[in-house]
Design an enzyme around this catalytic site. Structure first.
Site, PDB file in Angstrom:
ATOM      1  N   PHE A  46      62.967  62.945  -4.395  1.00  0.00           N
ATOM      2  CA  PHE A  46      63.203  64.163  -3.604  1.00  0.00           C
ATOM      3  C   PHE A  46      64.635  64.636  -3.903  1.00  0.00           C
ATOM      4  O   PHE A  46      65.425  64.915  -2.999  1.00  0.00           O
ATOM      5  CB  PHE A  46      63.041  63.887  -2.096  1.00  0.00           C
ATOM      6  CG  PHE A  46      61.741  63.241  -1.715  1.00  0.00           C
ATOM      7  CD1 PHE A  46      60.592  64.005  -1.503  1.00  0.00           C
ATOM      8  CD2 PHE A  46      61.639  61.855  -1.575  1.00  0.00           C
ATOM      9  CE1 PHE A  46      59.391  63.399  -1.132  1.00  0.00           C
ATOM     10  CE2 PHE A  46      60.450  61.250  -1.213  1.00  0.00           C
ATOM     11  CZ  PHE A  46      59.321  62.019  -0.983  1.00  0.00           C
ATOM     12  N   ASP A  67      61.823  65.515  -8.451  1.00  0.00           N
ATOM     13  CA  ASP A  67      61.473  66.441  -7.360  1.00  0.00           C
ATOM     14  C   ASP A  67      60.215  67.185  -7.803  1.00  0.00           C
ATOM     15  O   ASP A  67      59.988  67.368  -8.999  1.00  0.00           O
ATOM     16  CB  ASP A  67      62.613  67.441  -7.105  1.00  0.00           C
ATOM     17  CG  ASP A  67      62.508  68.110  -5.741  1.00  0.00           C
ATOM     18  OD1 ASP A  67      63.271  67.735  -4.828  1.00  0.00           O
ATOM     19  OD2 ASP A  67      61.636  68.995  -5.576  1.00  0.00           O
ATOM     20  N   ASN A  94      55.512  64.130  -8.247  1.00  0.00           N
ATOM     21  CA  ASN A  94      55.246  63.872  -6.831  1.00  0.00           C
ATOM     22  C   ASN A  94      55.786  62.488  -6.497  1.00  0.00           C
ATOM     23  O   ASN A  94      55.387  61.494  -7.102  1.00  0.00           O
ATOM     24  CB  ASN A  94      53.737  63.947  -6.582  1.00  0.00           C
ATOM     25  CG  ASN A  94      53.404  63.694  -5.128  1.00  0.00           C
ATOM     26  OD1 ASN A  94      53.879  62.732  -4.507  1.00  0.00           O
ATOM     27  ND2 ASN A  94      52.589  64.562  -4.576  1.00  0.00           N
ATOM     28  N   ALA A  95      56.698  62.429  -5.546  1.00  0.00           N
ATOM     29  CA  ALA A  95      57.387  61.166  -5.259  1.00  0.00           C
ATOM     30  C   ALA A  95      56.418  60.054  -4.863  1.00  0.00           C
ATOM     31  O   ALA A  95      56.636  58.887  -5.208  1.00  0.00           O
ATOM     32  CB  ALA A  95      58.408  61.390  -4.147  1.00  0.00           C
ATOM     33  N   ASP A 115      64.914  60.884   0.168  1.00  0.00           N
ATOM     34  CA  ASP A 115      65.377  61.964   1.064  1.00  0.00           C
ATOM     35  C   ASP A 115      64.284  63.027   1.158  1.00  0.00           C
ATOM     36  O   ASP A 115      64.453  64.159   0.679  1.00  0.00           O
ATOM     37  CB  ASP A 115      66.690  62.556   0.531  1.00  0.00           C
ATOM     38  CG  ASP A 115      67.268  63.597   1.492  1.00  0.00           C
ATOM     39  OD1 ASP A 115      66.879  63.607   2.682  1.00  0.00           O
ATOM     40  OD2 ASP A 115      68.107  64.395   1.046  1.00  0.00           O
ATOM     41  N   CYS A 155      64.887  63.679   8.011  1.00  0.00           N
ATOM     42  CA  CYS A 155      65.480  64.823   8.712  1.00  0.00           C
ATOM     43  C   CYS A 155      64.509  65.399   9.746  1.00  0.00           C
ATOM     44  O   CYS A 155      64.667  66.532  10.171  1.00  0.00           O
ATOM     45  CB  CYS A 155      65.933  65.890   7.711  1.00  0.00           C
ATOM     46  SG  CYS A 155      64.618  66.467   6.636  1.00  0.00           S
TER      47      CYS A 155
HETATM   48  C1  SAM Z   1      65.478  67.218   2.039  1.00  0.00           C
HETATM   49  S1  SAM Z   1      65.214  67.905   0.451  1.00  0.00           S
HETATM   50  C2  SAM Z   1      66.146  66.847  -0.594  1.00  0.00           C
HETATM   51  C3  SAM Z   1      67.612  67.132  -0.581  1.00  0.00           C
HETATM   52  C4  SAM Z   1      68.427  66.401  -1.626  1.00  0.00           C
HETATM   53  N1  SAM Z   1      68.159  64.991  -1.631  1.00  0.00           N
HETATM   54  C5  SAM Z   1      69.905  66.638  -1.398  1.00  0.00           C
HETATM   55  O1  SAM Z   1      70.561  65.765  -0.792  1.00  0.00           O
HETATM   56  O2  SAM Z   1      70.407  67.693  -1.801  1.00  0.00           O
HETATM   57  C6  SAM Z   1      63.582  67.460   0.084  1.00  0.00           C
HETATM   58  C7  SAM Z   1      63.142  67.733  -1.345  1.00  0.00           C
HETATM   59  O3  SAM Z   1      61.867  67.128  -1.517  1.00  0.00           O
HETATM   60  C8  SAM Z   1      61.110  67.907  -2.432  1.00  0.00           C
HETATM   61  N2  SAM Z   1      59.709  67.483  -2.227  1.00  0.00           N
HETATM   62  C9  SAM Z   1      58.885  67.770  -1.191  1.00  0.00           C
HETATM   63  N3  SAM Z   1      57.726  67.074  -1.304  1.00  0.00           N
HETATM   64  C10 SAM Z   1      57.837  66.315  -2.443  1.00  0.00           C
HETATM   65  C11 SAM Z   1      56.982  65.376  -3.091  1.00  0.00           C
HETATM   66  N4  SAM Z   1      55.780  65.041  -2.592  1.00  0.00           N
HETATM   67  N5  SAM Z   1      57.425  64.777  -4.229  1.00  0.00           N
HETATM   68  C12 SAM Z   1      58.649  65.088  -4.752  1.00  0.00           C
HETATM   69  N6  SAM Z   1      59.498  65.981  -4.173  1.00  0.00           N
HETATM   70  C13 SAM Z   1      59.096  66.581  -3.035  1.00  0.00           C
HETATM   71  C14 SAM Z   1      61.459  69.335  -2.086  1.00  0.00           C
HETATM   72  O4  SAM Z   1      61.234  70.173  -3.185  1.00  0.00           O
HETATM   73  C15 SAM Z   1      62.953  69.185  -1.725  1.00  0.00           C
HETATM   74  O5  SAM Z   1      63.740  69.453  -2.877  1.00  0.00           O
END
Ligand code: SAM
Length: 212
Positions: A46, A67, A94-95, A115, A155
């Site tokens: 993420f 991401d 996908n994480a 995150d 969060c």
């Molecule tokens: C809270 S933000 C992350 C912020 C980042 N870690 C930072 O500190 O700047 C969540 C991120 O998760 C990504 N995301 C959402 N679902 C996801 C998934 N299933 N797999 C990978 N990334 C995902 C979103 O695109 C977003 O960029």
């Protein structure tokens, strides 16, 4: 921001079309903390624009940032290039799938960062969110080398710090890892928690260590 910004990787200009008005500024102090403790092989899941991964890259051998948002991936890549961080690779994925595959192929990391976005935006989503957080953390713990560090964030305001800590403990039991809490962190000092307004303490950031 002066003292905080010294010696850190810089993120390129944000745009209003980006998530969270451009940057997750509430995580800035946690990004910098990760820069201090990172070493070895790092997995930043993420990653968005690479806030954690780029700081980690200053002391780590290799950093893999993932991401699912293609725009975020492009920006993280540009940020790594602009900071001349040749030890950072970034890809879309996908994480949940990436973690499952990494566990199956017995990969090991010295530091894993989780995150995810807020999984519990409504009360009705709480049970599902709990399962998702536990699943992510369980798998991330399985990837850690002995002594390895997990940075685990949530969060979701509806997932309280107590709830989050409880599900982290359940994940550790299921992963069969003995885990120490090194730090319980929150949003940076410019995002104060207001007494009597518990939702302002929405951001949890645990620094955990797998002891063996
Ligand atoms: C809270 S933000 C992350 C912020 C980042 N870690 C930072 O500190 O700047 C969540 C991120 O998760 C990504 N995301 C959402 N679902 C996801 C998934 N299933 N797999 C990978 N990334 C995902 C979103 O695109 C977003 O960029």
């Amino acid at each position: 921001m002066g003292a905080l910004s010294r010696g850190r990787a810089r993120l390129a200009g944000q745009s209003a079309r980006d998530q969270k008005t451009g940057a997750f500024l509430d995580q800035l102090e946690n990004h910098l903390r990760v820069g201090e403790i990172a070493r070895g092989r790092v997995l930043d899941l993420f990653c968005y624009h690479g806030g954690f991964g780029l700081q980690a890259a200053r002391h780590a051998e290799q950093v893999l940032c993932i991401d699912q948002d293609q725009g975020a991936v492009e920006r993280a890549r540009q940020n790594a290039e602009q900071n001349s961080l040749g030890n950072v690779s970034v890809r879309a994925g996908n994480a949940f799938d990436e973690l499952r595959a990494a566990v199956e192929s017995r990969q090991r990391y010295d530091l894993v960062i989780l995150d995810p976005p807020a999984f519990a935006k409504r009360h009705s989503a709480l049970a599902g969110a709990r399962r998702a957080y536990k699943d992510l953390n369980l798998r991330a713990l399985r990837l850690l080398e002995p002594g390895g560090i997990l940075i685990s964030c949530s969060c979701s305001a509806r997932v309280t710090a107590e709830m989050f800590e409880e599900l982290l403990a359940e994940a550790a039991v299921d992963a069969r890892r003995r885990v120490a809490i090194l730090e319980r962190r929150g949003a940076g000092r410019d995002h104060p928690v207001l007494l009597g307004v518990p939702e302002t303490g929405y951001l949890k950031c645990f620094v955990l260590q797998a002891l063996d």
